[in-house]
Design a protein around this motif. Structure first.
Motif, PDB file in Angstrom:
ATOM      1  N   PHE A   7      -0.697   6.684   6.689  1.00 12.57           N
ATOM      2  CA  PHE A   7      -1.834   6.088   7.384  1.00 12.57           C
ATOM      3  C   PHE A   7      -2.949   5.703   6.405  1.00 12.57           C
ATOM      4  CE2 PHE A   7      -6.081   6.703   9.207  1.00 12.57           C
ATOM      5  CZ  PHE A   7      -6.063   5.722  10.195  1.00 12.57           C
ATOM      6  N   PHE A   8      -3.290   6.636   5.512  1.00 10.06           N
ATOM      7  CA  PHE A   8      -4.410   6.346   4.598  1.00 10.06           C
ATOM      8  C   PHE A   8      -4.031   5.305   3.533  1.00 10.06           C
ATOM      9  CE2 PHE A   8      -6.086  10.249   6.423  1.00 10.06           C
ATOM     10  CZ  PHE A   8      -7.344   9.795   6.769  1.00 10.06           C
ATOM     11  N   ALA A   9      -2.747   5.259   3.175  1.00  8.82           N
ATOM     12  CA  ALA A   9      -2.324   4.207   2.238  1.00  8.82           C
ATOM     13  C   ALA A   9      -2.472   2.838   2.892  1.00  8.82           C
ATOM     14  CB  ALA A   9      -0.878   4.445   1.821  1.00  8.82           C
ATOM     15  N   LEU A  10      -2.092   2.749   4.172  1.00  4.81           N
ATOM     16  CA  LEU A  10      -2.242   1.458   4.878  1.00  4.81           C
ATOM     17  C   LEU A  10      -3.719   1.103   5.025  1.00  4.81           C
ATOM     18  CD1 LEU A  10       0.543   1.879   7.613  1.00  4.81           C
ATOM     19  CD2 LEU A  10       0.619   0.450   5.557  1.00  4.81           C
ATOM     20  N   LEU A  11      -4.542   2.126   5.266  1.00  4.94           N
ATOM     21  CA  LEU A  11      -5.991   1.878   5.375  1.00  4.94           C
ATOM     22  C   LEU A  11      -6.545   1.385   4.028  1.00  4.94           C
ATOM     23  CD1 LEU A  11      -8.442   2.091   7.256  1.00  4.94           C
ATOM     24  CD2 LEU A  11      -8.722   4.458   6.522  1.00  4.94           C
ATOM     25  N   ALA A  12      -6.085   2.013   2.931  1.00  5.67           N
ATOM     26  CA  ALA A  12      -6.550   1.602   1.598  1.00  5.67           C
ATOM     27  C   ALA A  12      -6.143   0.156   1.311  1.00  5.67           C
ATOM     28  CB  ALA A  12      -5.957   2.529   0.540  1.00  5.67           C
ATOM     29  N   ILE A  13      -4.925  -0.199   1.697  1.00  8.43           N
ATOM     30  CA  ILE A  13      -4.474  -1.582   1.483  1.00  8.43           C
ATOM     31  C   ILE A  13      -5.364  -2.546   2.268  1.00  8.43           C
ATOM     32  CG2 ILE A  13      -2.582  -3.196   1.998  1.00  8.43           C
ATOM     33  CD1 ILE A  13      -0.629  -0.868   1.372  1.00  8.43           C
ATOM     34  N   THR A  14      -5.654  -2.177   3.519  1.00  6.37           N
ATOM     35  CA  THR A  14      -6.508  -3.040   4.358  1.00  6.37           C
ATOM     36  C   THR A  14      -7.884  -3.218   3.717  1.00  6.37           C
ATOM     37  OG1 THR A  14      -5.359  -2.138   6.269  1.00  6.37           O
ATOM     38  CG2 THR A  14      -7.384  -3.356   6.709  1.00  6.37           C
ATOM     39  N   ILE A  15      -8.466  -2.113   3.235  1.00  9.46           N
ATOM     40  CA  ILE A  15      -9.785  -2.198   2.589  1.00  9.46           C
ATOM     41  C   ILE A  15      -9.698  -3.118   1.363  1.00  9.46           C
ATOM     42  CG2 ILE A  15     -11.510  -0.888   1.274  1.00  9.46           C
ATOM     43  CD1 ILE A  15     -10.894   1.489   3.139  1.00  9.46           C
ATOM     44  N   GLY A  16      -8.639  -2.924   0.577  1.00  5.87           N
ATOM     45  CA  GLY A  16      -8.468  -3.749  -0.619  1.00  5.87           C
ATOM     46  C   GLY A  16      -8.386  -5.235  -0.285  1.00  5.87           C
ATOM     47  N   LEU A  17      -7.688  -5.546   0.802  1.00  6.30           N
ATOM     48  CA  LEU A  17      -7.540  -6.960   1.180  1.00  6.30           C
ATOM     49  C   LEU A  17      -8.862  -7.546   1.688  1.00  6.30           C
ATOM     50  CD1 LEU A  17      -4.071  -6.835   3.023  1.00  6.30           C
ATOM     51  CD2 LEU A  17      -4.537  -7.617   0.697  1.00  6.30           C
TER      52      LEU A  17
END
Lengths: 124, 657
Positions: free
Chosen positions: B490-500
């Motif tokens: 979950f947090f990896a997907l959140l980090a990717i979203t923030i990065g994008l």
């Protein structure tokens, strides 16, 4: 592989016992006060030196303007090299002194345990 | 092999090694203590390597040398501040935190103050700090991919591809390997990035660089890095840096005259300054002649000295405003010289992913020893990084002016337009594609190791502190580990979203964070430090060293310190994005919004809040003496020593509780 012994801890408001090893609130408090003195003395030195750098930077022109070796000013030399030596020395000496306090607590606790055992033997 | 194929090959090898180690570690990860804490038996040297890997992020690997390259002494101060933070950890936090036991910082908060409310406030603090720290890592992943690979996959931009690939790799290896796999990887990643940094310096010092033109003809003397001599050379004239001016601004003859003067200085160290000057000015003049008024043109400019600027105002022009490489003032004025160092020094002790690692030590004394070794490791790294930054100043300029610098970066007057590209650029110049490959893999190693630590910290905050304590307290070990892994995903997907989302235009006139902050990675890292310093450090210091701290006092401190930091940082972002303006905002709002480093206010405010509220409240936990003995006593460690359980047992055992 042998199963390691389990630490049957007994915890009360005045002492903690793990096997034969006991910490009492009095012995912990004595060592805590010494530990606090040690940590805050080192902390004071650390912050004094660390904050002295910007203070000298803002108020003492010779600190950042006088070159002492090639292009090194006092300011540059301290931040790029000497500051790390300061940190290593502080961390090493602090760790050694803190280890000594740990030993002091252990000896104090052992004495308390021995005294309790001796008292119990006398009463028997 | 092509331009970046060695770099890409080395990065792939690093990724393959990372995943293989995680899969290997999986068999040793059966309990939650294994998953979150590597069984609590990591030795001092191994733990120090892992903590160093955890700590040295893209901001350190790419950012410190780049900051010195661009700013000189103020960039060096950045490195020293990062290192100094571990003194606060070793003096006040490392040993007591480990002795108290538990798994996470919210565990400490709960154990020390005894309420679920306290634990949940700490969970919010962990997530806020970790997310603030994930953002620059993900942005670094995208920009590094852009520099090294230059193109995207599946129709995505190069930036978005980098963010997604790096996020996905870390998600897999942390979810599979847990803390044991992460620890092993962080150890290897730290040594790789340290090796890459030191090797770059050694090559620049002992092999050196001879400037050659595109045909391979020698156009300059052999350059070998000499610290004192290079520092003297770079400090002889005013510091020059790239600037971006509009065509309309450059049409002003007075502005163009300054640009010409700066370009003359930039070309002075070259073999043929007149030819270099003519070529560079032609590019600028052509851009002005053919561009629209609003178009931006890269030029060279003399850098201002923020420290002397203030003195200049006070003394009526008596002090020169010019900036020299070996003098302070390029980045920070007098106030920010203090507030920057306080933010970095105090912020380190408030980073949950670093503090969590202290629970993996076998004892409090081992925690202190680990910190000493961390100081040695990162100290050497931070001594070398500024040397590399200084070496780059002369060598990149020589290569750019010879026309043979790597084309993956942009230059003006021999200076890198984006200083974050310094490490790979210098490596390519002095060591060819092999050294560039080693450095590229080092940059990814820095991102992997830090992001992995952040994912473990975030996952433990949700999986351990919320799920295991409140949602399903009777969960089996298997269920707990599964939830930990799900939280990592979950947090990896959140980090990717923030990065994008970071480059998205959200401010006035289409401004984004990228255009609003020239050194965005460094800025975002400083924000994370500020949140950690405000939210956790006052609570930890008072909780460990003042028995009179109450639960309400601690919560008040976390809200004032953490909440205050987040509020000021958001205002600072709004200011840079043009949403808060001096003309429209009330004076106090504008003042708060202009603070780059809120720690200088939020830290003391949080400490005062804790003391005042605790004094008024007076409700100490009923078992405060017992808590005190757990924090400062060592009976448990003596018992472990007696039974030989105090030794680091290596990472390849399982089942630790």
């Amino acid at each position: 592989m042998a199963t390691p012994p389990s630490s049957e801890a007994t915890i009360t408001s005045t002492y903690i016992r793990h096997g034969d090893h006991v910490d009492t609130i009095e012995s912990v408090d004595i060592v805590f006060r010494e530990q606090r003195k040690l940590s805050f003395t080192y902390g004071f030195i650390f912050f004094a030196v660390t904050l002295a750098v910007p203070a000298l930077t803002v108020w003492v022109e010779a600190w950042w303007k006088t070159t002492i070796w090639g292009g090194f000013t006092w300011n540059y030399l301290f931040i790029s090299l000497l500051y790390y030596i300061f940190l290593w020395t502080m961390a090493w000496t602090y760790s050694k002194k803190a280890d000594t306090l740990d030993l002091k607590l252990a000896k104090m606790a052992d004495k308390i345990t021995a005294d309790v055992a001796a008292t119990a033997a006398t009463e028997d | 092999m092509g331009l970046n194929s060695i770099a890409i090959t080395l990065v792939i090898i690093l990724v393959a090694l990372t995943v293989a180690l995680s899969v290997f570690s999986r068999r040793f990860t059966r309990t939650t203590a294994d998953f979150y804490l590597a069984g609590r038996k990591v030795g001092s040297f191994a733990n120090a390597s892992a903590i160093s890997g955890d700590y040295l992020s893209a901001a350190s690997f790419l950012g410190v040398a780049a900051a010195v390259y661009a700013s000189g002494l103020d960039g060096v101060w950045y490195a020293a501040g990062f290192a100094g933070g571990f003194m606060v950890v070793v003096l006040f936090i490392a040993s007591p935190l480990r002795r108290f036991g538990e798994y996470t910082v919210p565990d400490f908060a709960f154990g020390r103050f005894g309420t679920n409310r306290m634990r949940l406030v700490a969970v919010v603090g962990v997530l806020a700090t970790s997310l603030f720290y994930m953002a620059p890592q993900m942005y670094g992943a995208g920009t590094t991919w852009k520099v090294l690979v230059g193109s995207g996959l599946f129709g995505l931009s190069a930036y978005n591809t980098g963010v997604i690939i790096v996020g996905a790799i870390i998600m897999i290896y942390v979810a599979v390997g847990g803390m044991k796999g992460t620890t092993l990887n962080q150890i290897i990643q730290f040594w790789w990035l340290a090796f890459a940094m030191i090797l770059t310096l050694l090559v620049a010092t002992f092999i050196g660089y001879t400037p050659k033109d595109a045909d391979g003809n020698k156009v300059g003397e052999l350059m070998r890095f000499d610290y004192a001599q290079y520092l003297e050379g770079e400090s002889q004239g005013y510091l020059l840096g790239p600037a971006s001016l509009t065509v309309a601004e450059l049409k002003d003859p007075a502005v163009m005259e300054k640009v010409e003067l700066a370009m003359t200085e930039a070309m002075r160290p070259t073999n043929n300054p007149e030819a270099g000057y003519t070529a560079e000015m032609k590019k600028i003049n052509d851009a002005v002649a053919s561009g629209e008024d609003a178009d931006k043109v890269a030029v060279v400019a003399f850098q201002k000295n923020k420290l002397n600027e203030l003195k200049d105002e006070l003394l009526g022009g008596a002090v020169a405003k010019g900036q020299f490489f070996n003098q302070p003032g390029h980045r920070y004025d007098g106030f920010n010289q203090f507030s920057m160092v306080l933010a970095l020094v105090l912020g380190t002790a408030g980073l949950p992913h670093i503090l969590n690692r202290y629970y993996t030590n076998p004892s409090g004394a081992a925690a202190r020893r680990s910190t000493f070794w961390v100081l040695v490791f990162i100290g050497v790294f931070y001594i070398v990084s500024p040397m590399v930054g200084l070496a780059g100043r002369s060598m990149v300029r020589a290569a750019a002016q010879a026309g043979t610098a790597p084309t993956s970066a942009d230059y003006v007057g021999g200076l890198l337009v984006k200083s974050d590209a310094l490490m790979p650029t210098l490596a390519r110049i002095v060591g060819g594609e092999v050294l560039m490959g080693i450095v590229a893999a080092g940059a990814f190693a820095a991102m992997f190791s830090t992001l992995a630590g952040l994912l473990i910290a975030s996952a433990s905050a949700v999986g351990h502190d919320v799920y295991e304590k409140y949602i399903k307290p009777d969960a089996t070990e298997g269920q707990k580990v599964f939830v930990g892994k799900a939280a990592v995903v979950f947090f990896a997907l959140l980090a990717i979203t923030i990065g994008l989302l970071i480059p998205a235009p959200i401010g006035a006139g289409g401004k984004s964070l990228v255009t609003a902050f020239p050194a965005l990675i460094a800025m975002m890292v400083t924000w994370a430090f500020a949140v950690g310093a405000g939210a956790f450090v006052p609570m930890l210091l008072t909780g460990i060293w003042w028995k009179g701290t109450t639960e309400r006092g601690a919560i008040a401190g976390m809200i004032v310190g953490g909440g205050g930091s987040v509020a000021i940082i958001v205002m600072n972002m709004m200011n840079a994005l043009g949403v808060i303006t001096q003309a429209e905002a009330p004076g106090w709002v504008w003042w708060l919004a202009s603070l780059n480093f809120p720690t200088v206010f939020t830290f003391p405010a949080a400490v005062i809040a804790i003391i005042l509220v605790s004094k008024i409240d007076g409700q100490l936990p009923k078992n405060v003496d017992e808590i005190w003995m757990r924090i400062h006593g060592n009976a448990h460690e003596r018992w472990e020593k007696e039974h030989g359980l105090d030794k680091a047992s290596g990472l390849f055992t399982s089942g630790s509780k």
